[in-house]
Design a protein around this motif. Structure first.
Motif, PDB file in Angstrom:
ATOM      1  N   SER A 176       5.926   5.911  10.050  1.00 14.01           N
ATOM      2  CA  SER A 176       4.756   6.757  10.281  1.00 14.01           C
ATOM      3  C   SER A 176       3.489   5.953  10.594  1.00 14.01           C
ATOM      4  O   SER A 176       2.535   6.503  11.157  1.00 14.01           O
ATOM      5  N   VAL A 177       3.469   4.672  10.234  1.00  6.13           N
ATOM      6  CA  VAL A 177       2.259   3.871  10.446  1.00  6.13           C
ATOM      7  C   VAL A 177       2.517   2.635  11.315  1.00  6.13           C
ATOM      8  O   VAL A 177       1.561   1.926  11.657  1.00  6.13           O
ATOM      9  N   LYS A 178       3.757   2.394  11.664  1.00  2.13           N
ATOM     10  CA  LYS A 178       4.111   1.193  12.421  1.00  2.13           C
ATOM     11  C   LYS A 178       3.352   1.149  13.750  1.00  2.13           C
ATOM     12  O   LYS A 178       3.291   2.149  14.475  1.00  2.13           O
ATOM     13  N   GLY A 179       2.764   0.006  14.032  1.00  7.16           N
ATOM     14  CA  GLY A 179       2.009  -0.150  15.273  1.00  7.16           C
ATOM     15  C   GLY A 179       0.549   0.252  15.154  1.00  7.16           C
ATOM     16  O   GLY A 179      -0.253  -0.031  16.049  1.00  7.16           O
ATOM     17  N   ARG A 180       0.193   0.914  14.061  1.00  7.00           N
ATOM     18  CA  ARG A 180      -1.199   1.352  13.860  1.00  7.00           C
ATOM     19  C   ARG A 180      -1.853   0.659  12.664  1.00  7.00           C
ATOM     20  O   ARG A 180      -3.062   0.417  12.683  1.00  7.00           O
ATOM     21  N   PRO A 213      10.353  -3.423  -0.340  1.00  2.07           N
ATOM     22  CA  PRO A 213      10.467  -1.947  -0.352  1.00  2.07           C
ATOM     23  C   PRO A 213      11.575  -1.424  -1.250  1.00  2.07           C
ATOM     24  O   PRO A 213      11.643  -0.212  -1.480  1.00  2.07           O
ATOM     25  N   ASN A 214      12.414  -2.297  -1.771  1.00  2.00           N
ATOM     26  CA  ASN A 214      13.635  -1.857  -2.448  1.00  2.00           C
ATOM     27  C   ASN A 214      13.524  -1.823  -3.972  1.00  2.00           C
ATOM     28  O   ASN A 214      14.517  -1.976  -4.661  1.00  2.00           O
ATOM     29  N   GLY A 215      12.346  -1.651  -4.502  1.00  2.00           N
ATOM     30  CA  GLY A 215      12.207  -1.594  -5.949  1.00  2.00           C
ATOM     31  C   GLY A 215      10.912  -0.935  -6.362  1.00  2.00           C
ATOM     32  O   GLY A 215      10.099  -0.552  -5.523  1.00  2.00           O
ATOM     33  N   LEU A 216      10.739  -0.792  -7.657  1.00  2.00           N
ATOM     34  CA  LEU A 216       9.536  -0.184  -8.203  1.00  2.00           C
ATOM     35  C   LEU A 216       8.487  -1.256  -8.445  1.00  2.00           C
ATOM     36  O   LEU A 216       8.810  -2.369  -8.850  1.00  2.00           O
ATOM     37  N   TRP A 271       0.858  -1.178   0.000  1.00  2.00           N
ATOM     38  CA  TRP A 271       0.000   0.000   0.000  1.00  2.00           C
ATOM     39  C   TRP A 271       0.898   1.234   0.000  1.00  2.00           C
ATOM     40  O   TRP A 271       1.829   1.331   0.807  1.00  2.00           O
ATOM     41  N   PHE A 272       0.606   2.138  -0.921  1.00  2.00           N
ATOM     42  CA  PHE A 272       1.258   3.440  -0.969  1.00  2.00           C
ATOM     43  C   PHE A 272       0.202   4.499  -0.653  1.00  2.00           C
ATOM     44  O   PHE A 272      -0.997   4.255  -0.784  1.00  2.00           O
ATOM     45  N   ARG A 273       0.680   5.676  -0.255  1.00  2.00           N
ATOM     46  CA  ARG A 273      -0.268   6.769  -0.099  1.00  2.00           C
ATOM     47  C   ARG A 273       0.341   8.066  -0.599  1.00  2.00           C
ATOM     48  O   ARG A 273       1.553   8.273  -0.567  1.00  2.00           O
ATOM     49  N   GLN A 274      -0.561   8.924  -1.065  1.00  2.00           N
ATOM     50  CA  GLN A 274      -0.182  10.253  -1.537  1.00  2.00           C
ATOM     51  C   GLN A 274      -0.842  11.264  -0.621  1.00  2.00           C
ATOM     52  O   GLN A 274      -2.070  11.431  -0.651  1.00  2.00           O
ATOM     53  N   ARG A 324       4.706  10.508  -2.948  1.00  3.50           N
ATOM     54  CA  ARG A 324       4.020   9.246  -2.713  1.00  3.50           C
ATOM     55  C   ARG A 324       4.920   8.333  -1.891  1.00  3.50           C
ATOM     56  O   ARG A 324       6.116   8.207  -2.164  1.00  3.50           O
ATOM     57  N   GLU A 325       4.359   7.687  -0.893  1.00  5.38           N
ATOM     58  CA  GLU A 325       5.134   6.915   0.091  1.00  5.38           C
ATOM     59  C   GLU A 325       4.618   5.489   0.189  1.00  5.38           C
ATOM     60  O   GLU A 325       3.409   5.284   0.306  1.00  5.38           O
ATOM     61  N   GLY A 326       5.528   4.532   0.188  1.00  2.00           N
ATOM     62  CA  GLY A 326       5.165   3.151   0.468  1.00  2.00           C
ATOM     63  C   GLY A 326       5.042   2.967   1.964  1.00  2.00           C
ATOM     64  O   GLY A 326       6.028   3.145   2.675  1.00  2.00           O
ATOM     65  N   ILE A 327       3.866   2.634   2.467  1.00  2.00           N
ATOM     66  CA  ILE A 327       3.663   2.579   3.908  1.00  2.00           C
ATOM     67  C   ILE A 327       3.592   1.159   4.452  1.00  2.00           C
ATOM     68  O   ILE A 327       3.848   0.947   5.646  1.00  2.00           O
ATOM     69  N   ALA A 328       3.276   0.190   3.628  1.00  2.00           N
ATOM     70  CA  ALA A 328       3.189  -1.183   4.103  1.00  2.00           C
ATOM     71  C   ALA A 328       3.425  -2.137   2.937  1.00  2.00           C
ATOM     72  O   ALA A 328       2.821  -1.962   1.883  1.00  2.00           O
TER      73      ALA A 328
END
Length: 123
Positions: free
Chosen positions: A62-66, A106-109, A36-39, A45-49
């Protein structure tokens, strides 16, 4: 043709919860990287999970634990359970999947992207 269809976005007050779903068609969720990414407005745009082929998960600080990412390979669906939501979580959330990679997600497109679903958290 691979299609990723997100659902479950909406508006919630701070502290609330939402669960996003992503139904995949033309794609096996079983062994490859998904995420999951978010903008967020004004930010990149950030990969969050991320979840790899073995089910190993990685989260942004930013989202760890939640937030919790999971998938149901039988239903070919990716999920994101979001708890303790904050106003800064407001943004468009994208389901993504890779054609080939199974590890080091997380290390690629990523190859495939959904259209996105809006999440709005009010203070």
């Amino acid at each position: 043709q691979v299609q990723l269809m997100e659902s479950g976005g909406g508006s919630v007050p701070a502290g609330g919860s939402l669960k996003l779903s992503c139904a995949a068609s033309g794609y096996s969720t079983r062994s490859r990287c998904m995420a999951w990414f978010r903008q967020v407005p004004g930010k990149l745009r950030e990969g969050i999970a991320h979840i790899d082929g073995d089910g190993i998960t990685t989260y942004a600080d930013s989202v760890k634990g939640r937030f919790t990412i999971s998938k149901d390979n039988y239903k070919k669906t990716l999920y994101l359970q979001m708890n303790s939501l904050k106003p800064e979580d407001t943004g468009v959330y994208y389901c993504v999947a890779d054609r080939d990679r199974t590890i080091y997600c997380p290390n690629g497109l990523y190859t495939y992207w959904g259209q996105g679903t809006q999440v709005t958290v009010s203070s």
